[in-house]
Design an enzyme around this catalytic site. Sequence first.
Site, PDB file in Angstrom:
ATOM      1  CG  ASP A  46      39.010  -0.320  20.453  1.00 54.71           C
ATOM      2  OD1 ASP A  46      38.270  -0.901  19.639  1.00 54.71           O
ATOM      3  OD2 ASP A  46      40.164  -0.700  20.723  1.00 54.71           O
ATOM      4  CE1 TYR A  91      43.954   2.251  15.667  1.00 55.43           C
ATOM      5  CE2 TYR A  91      45.380   1.487  13.897  1.00 55.43           C
ATOM      6  CZ  TYR A  91      44.138   1.557  14.485  1.00 55.43           C
ATOM      7  OH  TYR A  91      43.081   0.931  13.894  1.00 55.43           O
ATOM      8  CE1 TYR A 117      39.935  -6.134  15.821  1.00 54.26           C
ATOM      9  CE2 TYR A 117      40.897  -8.043  14.731  1.00 54.26           C
ATOM     10  CZ  TYR A 117      39.785  -7.283  15.063  1.00 54.26           C
ATOM     11  OH  TYR A 117      38.544  -7.668  14.653  1.00 54.26           O
TER      12      TYR A 117
END
Length: 450
Positions: A240, A306, A378
């Site tokens: 992103d 992440y 996601y």
Amino acid sequence: MNVLADARELAAEGPVCDACLGRAFADRSHGLTNADRGRSLRIAAALDDDEPYESTDTADCWVCEGLCAEFDAWAERCAAAVENVEFDTYQVGTRTPPLIQENERLFREAAGMEPDAGEAFNSECNREVGKRIGPLTDTTVDFGRPDVQFTLDVDADEVEVDVHSAFVYGRYRKLERDIPQTEWPCNACDKSGYVGSHPCEKCGGTGYLYEHSVEELTAPIVRDVMDGTDATFHGAGREDVDARMVGTGRPFVIEVIEPRRRNVDTDRLEGDINAFAEGRVEVDRLGLAHYDLVERVKGLDASKRYRAEVEFDEPVAADDLAAALDDLDGATVEQYTPHRVDHRRASLTRTREVYEATGKVDDPTHATVEIHGAGGLYVKELVSGDEGRTQPNLADRLGVSAEVTALDVVGVYGDAEPFEDPAYFRGSAPEPLEAAPEPASEDDADASEE
Ligand SMILES: [Zn+2]
Ligand SMILES: [Zn+2]
């Protein structure tokens, strides 16, 4: 097939050069040029008939109209056309005039041979010119994907040169947020910076929604060093805009169009890019790559790790967070296309694995969590639940609202197929990255418990 009889008939059709005569028998015997074959057949026929041997001047040949005498000249023209271009491999193609093709057919038919017997002129021309270019330029023929493609346009009397793209692989880290991977043109002014005669308000007249991009901080340097006309950035997926990319970095390939230099010093290039990007973006593991690494980088479904800063709307106990993450660890998640990407992707439900989920409470309403998941997971939605569109999710499991306030991608892994596979590189490949931590399978979890 009586080779000597056929050769006598062909030679009787009019003045024909050794190469054109021999080319009709190109499938007979190896290790000879067509000119060798033609001359030998003439000599053999003369001996057999006990007639004087007569050579033919290639310039008088009615089949090729003298073109078989010009292989040296074409090779020299090719070499001259790329005098200022650095390349290692090449290939030659010939656009044969229709008249020559017609002559070749008539020539064979007159002797009762198949119209395509032996070899065609363009095939001989490609080979004969091709083998002369190597020594002139210190390069080698490559029938796959050469650096340079020569096309001999005989009718136009021109050499066309296609200099194929060069490719540089690397990994980038994006150390600041709000930098898109590729340039993001302003849609209000269509990149012009103006709406009517007024500077565009949306982009402040710059034509772009963000001041910098990873592409703009890297690709122009590679283009300049390789002296190309343009450069394109290919990323292994993208994070992103508001996420940083740290840790292992993300694989990319920069394609340089029509480069005049190829074998550049990648250590020096790395320094040049990092100096230009001024700490916003950093690159490493640079290597000179083959063209097929682009598809691999774009197509490999890499797993990602992440690190997310999470905010809760109510206090969460450390034990509860640990238990919730333990549930997500190894879970298979169903995600309906998130609200935030609805407009760009077709809506569908997809399934992704969470390989590992860990974290700690920073204060009662804040936590830092680390998620290692399959490509396409996601993570913001795995935390928030996205109004029930992602199941299971961290917010539901804790019974509170949870939002990601800051996201970093800390690892991009090819897993069983490392991106730095030497088969995709010219010369030395970059050091392969350590494999991703083993995805936690249920068997492993059982074995490691107690
Ligand atoms: Zn000829
Ligand atoms: Zn604008």
